[in-house]
Design a protein around this motif. Structure first.
Motif, PDB file in Angstrom:
ATOM      1  N   CYS A 191       1.867  -8.883   5.242  1.00 30.62           N
ATOM      2  CA  CYS A 191       2.029  -7.569   4.609  1.00 30.62           C
ATOM      3  C   CYS A 191       1.686  -6.451   5.584  1.00 30.62           C
ATOM      4  O   CYS A 191       1.011  -5.485   5.237  1.00 30.62           O
ATOM      5  CB  CYS A 191       1.150  -7.472   3.357  1.00 30.62           C
ATOM      6  SG  CYS A 191       1.643  -6.121   2.244  1.00 30.62           S
ATOM      7  N   HIS A 297      -0.332   0.522  -0.894  1.00 33.28           N
ATOM      8  CA  HIS A 297      -1.557  -0.164  -1.322  1.00 33.28           C
ATOM      9  C   HIS A 297      -2.431  -0.563  -0.143  1.00 33.28           C
ATOM     10  O   HIS A 297      -3.634  -0.744  -0.292  1.00 33.28           O
ATOM     11  CB  HIS A 297      -1.202  -1.408  -2.151  1.00 33.28           C
ATOM     12  CG  HIS A 297      -0.286  -2.352  -1.447  1.00 33.28           C
ATOM     13  ND1 HIS A 297       1.054  -2.107  -1.303  1.00 33.28           N
ATOM     14  CD2 HIS A 297      -0.520  -3.552  -0.858  1.00 33.28           C
ATOM     15  CE1 HIS A 297       1.619  -3.114  -0.654  1.00 33.28           C
ATOM     16  NE2 HIS A 297       0.679  -3.996  -0.366  1.00 33.28           N
ATOM     17  N   ARG A 298      -1.847  -0.688   1.030  1.00 33.93           N
ATOM     18  CA  ARG A 298      -2.621  -0.990   2.230  1.00 33.93           C
ATOM     19  C   ARG A 298      -3.158   0.279   2.881  1.00 33.93           C
ATOM     20  O   ARG A 298      -4.239   0.271   3.467  1.00 33.93           O
ATOM     21  CB  ARG A 298      -1.761  -1.772   3.224  1.00 33.93           C
ATOM     22  CG  ARG A 298      -1.214  -3.081   2.659  1.00 33.93           C
ATOM     23  CD  ARG A 298      -1.360  -4.223   3.629  1.00 33.93           C
ATOM     24  NE  ARG A 298      -2.761  -4.480   3.978  1.00 33.93           N
ATOM     25  CZ  ARG A 298      -3.165  -5.359   4.904  1.00 33.93           C
ATOM     26  NH1 ARG A 298      -2.257  -6.063   5.582  1.00 33.93           N
ATOM     27  NH2 ARG A 298      -4.431  -5.539   5.164  1.00 33.93           N
ATOM     28  N   HIS A 397      -0.942   0.129  -8.667  1.00 42.68           N
ATOM     29  CA  HIS A 397      -1.317  -0.830  -7.633  1.00 42.68           C
ATOM     30  C   HIS A 397      -2.011  -2.040  -8.283  1.00 42.68           C
ATOM     31  O   HIS A 397      -3.234  -2.087  -8.417  1.00 42.68           O
ATOM     32  CB  HIS A 397      -2.231  -0.170  -6.599  1.00 42.68           C
ATOM     33  CG  HIS A 397      -1.536   0.854  -5.764  1.00 42.68           C
ATOM     34  ND1 HIS A 397      -2.108   1.445  -4.658  1.00 42.68           N
ATOM     35  CD2 HIS A 397      -0.290   1.402  -5.859  1.00 42.68           C
ATOM     36  CE1 HIS A 397      -1.263   2.309  -4.117  1.00 42.68           C
ATOM     37  NE2 HIS A 397      -0.157   2.299  -4.839  1.00 42.68           N
ATOM     38  N   ASN A 402       1.755  -5.090  -5.705  1.00 44.54           N
ATOM     39  CA  ASN A 402       1.413  -5.106  -4.282  1.00 44.54           C
ATOM     40  C   ASN A 402       2.119  -6.250  -3.567  1.00 44.54           C
ATOM     41  O   ASN A 402       2.652  -6.073  -2.459  1.00 44.54           O
ATOM     42  CB  ASN A 402      -0.096  -5.236  -4.103  1.00 44.54           C
ATOM     43  CG  ASN A 402      -0.849  -4.008  -4.598  1.00 44.54           C
ATOM     44  OD1 ASN A 402      -0.262  -2.957  -4.836  1.00 44.54           O
ATOM     45  ND2 ASN A 402      -2.159  -4.141  -4.760  1.00 44.54           N
ATOM     46  N   CYS A 406       5.003  -6.143  -0.575  1.00 40.01           N
ATOM     47  CA  CYS A 406       4.838  -6.910   0.664  1.00 40.01           C
ATOM     48  C   CYS A 406       6.085  -7.737   0.957  1.00 40.01           C
ATOM     49  O   CYS A 406       6.597  -7.750   2.094  1.00 40.01           O
ATOM     50  CB  CYS A 406       3.628  -7.835   0.558  1.00 40.01           C
ATOM     51  SG  CYS A 406       2.017  -7.019   0.472  1.00 40.01           S
TER      52      CYS A 406
END
Length: 462
Positions: A191, A297-298, A397, A402, A406
């Motif tokens: 991801c 989300h990262r 999220h 998520n 990815c």
């Protein structure tokens, strides 16, 4: 009787005189009638000799007027037909900037707003819900990093035959297949952000700010392709609780400074927090743009919700109101716009090639794999198009969303950057993600003012 001058004297009575006068008047009248055509003909002949060029001009002019009238009538008829079939109201012009008027459509003969937001007074009091009814089938999601693969990628040069690199990690085809097998504990998922040397470097100050965001509206411009449009239409409540973040590279920063748009000492331009990204991982700027688009989300690990807006658009609605309308009201975790023209990924692939958005060879590699995997010709999701337009993405999220993002990101890295082609495939493979709101095109038009791309983004030389 004869007189001396040889004249003849005729004596008549009063009655005879009246009859004679009447006869003379009738004779003169008949004479005039007989001579009139001859005089009219002479006048007509004289008129024609003098004005004959006009008789050549007027028929042609009359024909032109008739044709113009016919074309105008036809154009008006076509406009009326177009308005009849196009029930969505939208104005595409430079005047789109800062427009707040709602986009509407006709449903069952009644015109209604495409995006039904709460009244202003309710938006001011709107709060983020604490509990959701949705139960996520994924309990844990762990991303793969360089520390998990001691014999992993050593340098970018080893990856020059593919687009995988130190940022993405080298996902094998077996790992790709394994990532679609959904279990409670999803570990070692590719991801992005695979290595600290992989690029997409953000300052510690920006990272600290991004970790404070619970709800974020984000956009990006890499390569100086677009200007920055200030968001409008938000409530004071949203202004206090929502982060607005624009990701720029150094090319965009320089281009905007030349245009007079300088970042303040507080890192802001208007309502946008400008986050400068260095060492972009890909030479393809479109692919670099997928990082903030798909991996929010990262980038915002503490955020519960995010709204992505393409740089060619101006976001013009209250963010919390949008979350309520598109997610909370329908108990959805992901909301994305339907594609406006097509529903089949295979038809979209033809359009991508025709418009030179990708080469025929790379598109065929992607579509061949999707055919082999059994992707249907006209995949639909809950009766709606599975093909997305994806310039606006609204999501919660959760582990499932998520993971979806990815897997979607990994597909655009492996195949083409045209994310419309891979969205239906990932949605089809990841069968557990069902709480999706595929909203109609007119809703997307109500969310943003479409401005179009200003200039072509400069490619990055690596």
């Amino acid at each position: 009787m004869f007189n001396n001058n040889n004249s003849v004297a005729i004596n008549v009575s009063d009655e005879d005189s009246d009859n004679l006068a009447e006869k003379l008047r009738l004779r003169a009248r008949r004479k005039r009638k007989k001579s009139a055509p001859r005089g009219s003909a002479k006048l007509l002949s004289r008129f024609l000799r003098r004005w004959w060029p006009l008789f050549l001009f007027f028929p042609a002019a009359g024909l032109l007027v008739f044709e113009a009238s016919s074309l105008g009538h036809k154009h008006n008829s076509e406009l009326a037909t177009q308005k009849k079939h196009d029930s969505v109201t939208e104005i595409k012009s430079p005047g789109n900037l800062n427009r707040l008027d709602p986009t509407t459509r006709v449903v069952a003969g009644v015109r209604e707003r495409c995006l039904k937001l709460l009244p202003d007074e309710e938006l001011q009091q709107l709060d983020i819900p604490i509990k959701k009814e949705f139960v996520d089938p994924i309990k844990k999601l762990i991303y793969l990093s360089e520390s998990d693969t001691p014999d992993g990628i050593q340098s970018r040069k080893q990856m020059n035959t593919t687009r995988f690199n130190l940022f993405t990690g080298d996902q094998s085809f077996e790992q790709r297949e394994h990532s679609f097998k959904i279990v409670n504990d999803m570990s070692r998922v590719h991801c992005g952000f695979y290595s600290k040397d992989g690029g997409f470097i953000i300052s510690d100050d920006d990272k600290r700010f991004m970790q404070t965001c619970k709800v974020v509206v984000s956009t990006c411009t890499f390569g100086g392709g677009d200007d920055l449009y200030q968001p409008i239409g938000m409530s004071e409540s949203s202004l206090q609780r929502v982060c607005y973040v624009a990701f720029w590279d150094e090319i965009t920063l320089a281009a905007q400074e030349i245009a007079g748009h300088k970042v303040g000492e507080d890192h802001y331009i208007g309502k946008w927090r400008i986050v400068l990204v260095r060492n972009l991982p890909f030479s393809d700027q479109r692919l670099n743009g997928k990082i903030p688009k798909m991996l929010a989300h990262r980038l915002f690990p503490q955020s519960s919700y995010s709204i992505w807006v393409d740089s060619k658009s101006q976001f013009r609605r209250d963010p919390l109101g949008v979350l309520e309308a598109l997610l909370w009201r329908s108990n959805s975790v992901l909301a994305i716009s339907e594609h406006g023209a097509r529903s089949s990924v295979y038809d979209e692939a033809k359009a991508v090639v025709k418009k030179n958005k990708a080469t025929p060879e790379e598109v065929e590699i992607q579509l061949s794999q999707y055919r082999l995997d059994g992707l249907p010709e006209d995949k639909r999701f809950n009766g709606k198009k599975a093909l997305s337009e994806a310039s606006v993405i609204v999501r919660e999220h959760t582990p499932s969303t998520n993971l979806f993002m990815c897997l979607w990101f990994n597909e655009v890295v492996r195949f083409t950057s045209r994310d419309q082609l891979s969205f239906p495939y990932v949605l089809w493979r990841m069968k557990v993600l069902k709480n999706i709101n595929m909203f109609p095109v007119c809703t997307r038009k109500d969310l943003v003012n479409s401005m179009g791309h200003i200039r072509k983004a400069k490619p990055l030389v690596i």
